[in-house]
Enzyme design. Structure first.
Site, PDB file in Angstrom:
ATOM      1  N   CYS A   2      93.042  70.818  16.700  1.00  0.00           N
ATOM      2  CA  CYS A   2      93.928  70.870  17.274  1.00  0.00           C
ATOM      3  C   CYS A   2      93.684  71.240  18.639  1.00  0.00           C
ATOM      4  CB  CYS A   2      95.511  71.691  17.353  1.00  0.00           C
ATOM      5  SG  CYS A   2      96.811  71.401  15.552  1.00  0.00           S
ATOM      6  N   ARG A  27      89.261  67.247  18.570  1.00  0.00           N
ATOM      7  CA  ARG A  27      90.040  68.336  17.909  1.00  0.00           C
ATOM      8  C   ARG A  27      91.040  68.244  17.243  1.00  0.00           C
ATOM      9  NH1 ARG A  27      88.021  72.869  20.282  1.00  0.00           N
ATOM     10  NH2 ARG A  27      89.831  74.452  18.783  1.00  0.00           N
ATOM     11  N   TRP A  76      95.872  68.430  15.119  1.00  0.00           N
ATOM     12  CA  TRP A  76      95.394  68.032  13.222  1.00  0.00           C
ATOM     13  C   TRP A  76      96.167  68.446  11.909  1.00  0.00           C
ATOM     14  CZ3 TRP A  76      93.307  70.245   9.477  1.00  0.00           C
ATOM     15  CH2 TRP A  76      92.304  69.752   8.487  1.00  0.00           C
ATOM     16  N   ASN A 102      97.290  76.844  18.338  1.00  0.00           N
ATOM     17  CA  ASN A 102      95.901  75.631  17.998  1.00  0.00           C
ATOM     18  C   ASN A 102      95.882  76.853  17.062  1.00  0.00           C
ATOM     19  OD1 ASN A 102      92.355  75.667  19.024  1.00  0.00           O
ATOM     20  ND2 ASN A 102      93.464  75.245  16.873  1.00  0.00           N
ATOM     21  N   GLY A 103      95.770  76.688  15.797  1.00  0.00           N
ATOM     22  CA  GLY A 103      95.734  78.343  14.562  1.00  0.00           C
ATOM     23  C   GLY A 103      96.362  77.469  13.475  1.00  0.00           C
ATOM     24  N   GLU A 492      72.725  63.903   4.256  1.00  0.00           N
ATOM     25  CA  GLU A 492      73.417  63.695   5.712  1.00  0.00           C
ATOM     26  C   GLU A 492      73.544  62.569   5.776  1.00  0.00           C
ATOM     27  OE1 GLU A 492      74.530  65.955   8.242  1.00  0.00           O
ATOM     28  OE2 GLU A 492      74.998  64.878   9.499  1.00  0.00           O
ATOM     29  N   LYS A 496      76.983  60.768   7.043  1.00  0.00           N
ATOM     30  CA  LYS A 496      77.933  60.540   7.995  1.00  0.00           C
ATOM     31  C   LYS A 496      78.410  59.098   8.256  1.00  0.00           C
ATOM     32  CE  LYS A 496      77.517  62.946  10.428  1.00  0.00           C
ATOM     33  NZ  LYS A 496      77.444  63.796  10.524  1.00  0.00           N
ATOM     34  N   GLU A 499      82.098  59.367   6.736  1.00  0.00           N
ATOM     35  CA  GLU A 499      82.757  60.030   7.685  1.00  0.00           C
ATOM     36  C   GLU A 499      83.561  58.758   8.667  1.00  0.00           C
ATOM     37  OE1 GLU A 499      80.538  62.840   9.314  1.00  0.00           O
ATOM     38  OE2 GLU A 499      81.869  63.927   9.524  1.00  0.00           O
ATOM     39  N   HIS A 515      69.397  61.150 -14.103  1.00  0.00           N
ATOM     40  CA  HIS A 515      69.696  62.428 -15.149  1.00  0.00           C
ATOM     41  C   HIS A 515      71.628  61.601 -14.645  1.00  0.00           C
ATOM     42  CE1 HIS A 515      66.711  64.903 -15.766  1.00  0.00           C
ATOM     43  NE2 HIS A 515      66.424  64.317 -14.573  1.00  0.00           N
ATOM     44  N   LYS A 614      86.475  67.537  14.886  1.00  0.00           N
ATOM     45  CA  LYS A 614      84.979  68.349  15.556  1.00  0.00           C
ATOM     46  C   LYS A 614      84.834  69.539  15.735  1.00  0.00           C
ATOM     47  CE  LYS A 614      81.233  67.693  16.885  1.00  0.00           C
ATOM     48  NZ  LYS A 614      80.405  66.538  16.714  1.00  0.00           N
TER      49      LYS A 614
END
Ligand code: F6R
Length: 619
Positions: A2, A27, A76, A102-103, A492, A496, A499, A515, A614
């Protein structure tokens, strides 16, 4: 997550809030809202969707937007789905107090029950609405000022917050407070700017005060600032800093998305990370200067082991760090997910070095892991990108990556900056511990200098990557393979792609494929394989053969002049030859470009992928 914003001054608040919210959307962007205060009341507008949707709603409903005090929020979702009701600002039952937050209020449920018994009702499912009503309850019951009611209420809260609260009858005052979530205050003559991130007010002022955990401030029109401790109301002296953000860094320029801009910035950001740290003297001597290591030389020489703690992309960089530190500094290294580490009972003492890695410096799990490690007596070293962030302020020593603001939600340039720092760290500690051979040290330092140019070269593969993307943008799965130091790069690359394009992708150590994941391979499965010459080339040729035999589509990252893997591949992306230790800085670039191009062709909003934010300030 947020983003919160606020303005108190003499200008119209609306454009300041809207522009600021747009910069904070990284955010969280599932809903947004603002409240603007005028002499005898306020107007409030909130909506599911982005700031753009908020602007449309305000315009369509002809909402009054004139006023010189205002607060805004981009969300968010944690408690309650993204919808108009759960969006912030939230209003107390009497309609007098308005809050943005925010939190997370962890004990919100217990408080809600007490408030309900006292006649309070709730429109939303959020913890924030409970908080604003708690403030109202405390204020009324004890006949307190807003600031005192906020302070006492916050002392009852378990969790994290950065908040701004306004009493509609006193729009000349805003009360702000912080614990765990970031909060900066921009200060000009006769005006205040409140924000989760100062990039949202940098257009107006470079003077900023970063509130520390457990601090609150009472802001009054005319530039009256009263900074206090939430715990005991002790008055504090504000320390105002000059922000060093350059406006160009937070604009997209010629790029359609920040993610692409940030991928292309990497030759420069790697150079910025090296600047002042890797010095080659005129006599050809290579010196690595990292203050945080130099002033703690003995800690690193005597460390019995290093644990690197991080999340997401920073965790992938940590795995590369493990390889580098063990190889070049000969110290045993463990890598831990911060979210797991913080809830174990790790055995630590003062000979344990913990390295925490975080782009934002605000990731809740990483911050909690840091605090736990410190409590247990370990020495904590931080690698952060955001200057002045909570993690940067809480470590015993550390180093900034200097990659500049990263706005695209998917990390790109901060990953290569973290690896650059880890290479410097491993070389420096290896030298201190006299375990690295002089020639190897010298050659790696010299090669590091050439990295930005090599990254530039790899960026030129973008056109061929676009062609490959057009062929595969519609598949359902991708497999990414790498070995040794390039196994985390495979992880990575897969992250990417997931996402930003929402295609399922998995990263695997190439030899592990047999395996299990080999069962997935058929003519519909594209497999990206990092097959550079230095490393495990012969073994990788074997892995490529295995995929070929099962008709998988092979996209390989090979060195110039490669023959064997190239002959077996459906597509090749050529990159320059480089020492294995430095290779992740180069091999990851085509994978970032591929993820971007596929998402772009699929028409996704690359900078703001669904469900993500983010800065993950909730656990
Ligand atoms: C991936 C990504 C996330 C972050 C993770 C940790 O592209 O951005 O996985 O890497 O949330 O964030 P920081 O590094 O800010 O602690």
């Amino acid at each position: 997550m947020c983003g919160i914003i606020g303005y108190l001054g003499y200008r119209e608040a609306y454009p300041i809030l809207i522009n600021g919210l747009k910069k904070l959307e990284y955010r969280g962007y599932d809903s947004s809202g603002i409240a603007i205060f005028y002499e005898k009341g306020y107007s409030l507008c909130k909506t599911k969707g982005r700031v753009y949707d908020l602007e449309k709603k305000i315009c369509l409903n002809k909402i009054k937007i004139s006023g010189t005090t205002g607060i805004g929020h981009t969300r968010w979702a944690t408690h309650g789905i993204p919808n108009d009701l759960n969006a912030h600002p939230h209003v107390s039952n009497s309609n007098n107090l308005i809050i943005i937050h925010n939190g997370i209020v962890e004990n919100y449920y217990a408080i809600k029950i007490v408030l309900s018994k006292n006649g309070f009702t709730f429109k939303s499912k959020t913890d924030t609405e409970v908080l604003v009503n708690l403030i109202e309850f405390v204020k009324k019951e004890n006949q307190l000022s807003l600031e005192e009611a906020v302070r006492i209420s916050l002392n009852e809260i378990v969790g994290a917050y950065s908040i701004a609260v306004v009493d509609k009858s006193h729009p000349e005052t805003i009360v702000i407070a912080k614990l765990g979530s970031p909060l900066a205050l921009g200060i000009n003559d006769k005006e205040f700017f409140i924000a989760s991130d100062p990039i949202s007010f940098i257009d107006y002022t470079k003077n900023a005060l970063y509130l520390k955990d457990g601090e609150m401030a009472i802001l009054k029109k005319g530039r009256e600032l009263d900074l206090r401790k939430i715990g005991d109301n002790h008055k504090l002296n504000p320390i105002i800093e000059k922000l060093k953000i350059n406006l160009k860094q937070i604009e997209k320029g010629k790029y359609k998305y920040f993610m692409l801009k940030e991928i292309y910035e990497q030759p420069k950001t790697i150079l910025d990370t090296l600047r002042g740290r890797l010095l080659i003297s005129t006599k050809g001597n290579e010196i690595i200067c990292i203050n945080g290591i130099e002033s703690n030389k003995d800690v690193f020489i005597n460390a019995k082991c290093i644990t690197i703690v991080a999340c997401g992309t920073s965790w992938h960089a940590s795995l590369i760090g493990e390889y580098l530190l063990e190889e070049l500094a000969r110290i045993p290294v463990e890598v831990e997910y911060a979210s797991e580490f913080r809830y174990r009972n790790p055995i630590l003492d003062r000979r344990n070095v913990i390295i925490v890695i975080s782009q934002s410096g605000e990731t809740a799990d990483t911050l909690a892991a840091l605090k736990l490690a410190k409590k247990k007596g370990a020495f904590v070293f931080g690698i952060c990108n955001v200057v002045g962030s909570s993690i940067a302020r809480n470590v015993d020593a550390g180093v900034y990556t200097h990659a500049g603001p990263e706005i695209g939600v998917a990390s790109t340039k901060s990953f290569t900056a973290q690896i650059t720092v880890l290479i410097l760290l491993a070389l420096k500690i290896g030298k201190y511990r006299s375990v690295i051979n002089e020639l190897r040290y010298k050659n790696l330092c010299q090669e590091l200098i050439s990295i930005p140019e090599k990254v530039d070269f790899v960026l030129k593969t973008d056109n061929s990557i676009k062609k490959i993307s057009k062929e595969y943008y519609n598949v359902n799965n991708f497999l990414y393979l790498g070995r040794g130091i390039n196994f985390p790069v495979a992880l990575e690359g897969a992250l990417k792609l997931k996402e930003v394009s929402y295609i399922h992708a998995e990263g695997y150590p190439a030899a592990e494929m047999k395996h299990g994941p080999i069962a997935l391979i058929d003519s519909n499965m594209p497999v990206i394989i990092i097959a550079t010459k230095k490393g495990f080339y012969d073994k990788i040729v074997g892995n490529v053969q295995e995929i070929k035999a099962r008709k998988g589509k092979i996209i390989s990252i090979v060195n110039e002049g490669d023959v064997q893997v190239s002959m077996l591949s459906d597509h090749i992306i050529k990159i320059p030859i480089i020492s294995e230790e430095l290779s992740p800085l180069i091999t990851v670039i085509p994978l970032q470009l591929l993820a971007y191009q596929i998402a772009y062709i699929r028409g996704e909003n690359v900078d703001q992928p669904r469900n993500l934010a983010k800065s993950v300030t909730v656990e």
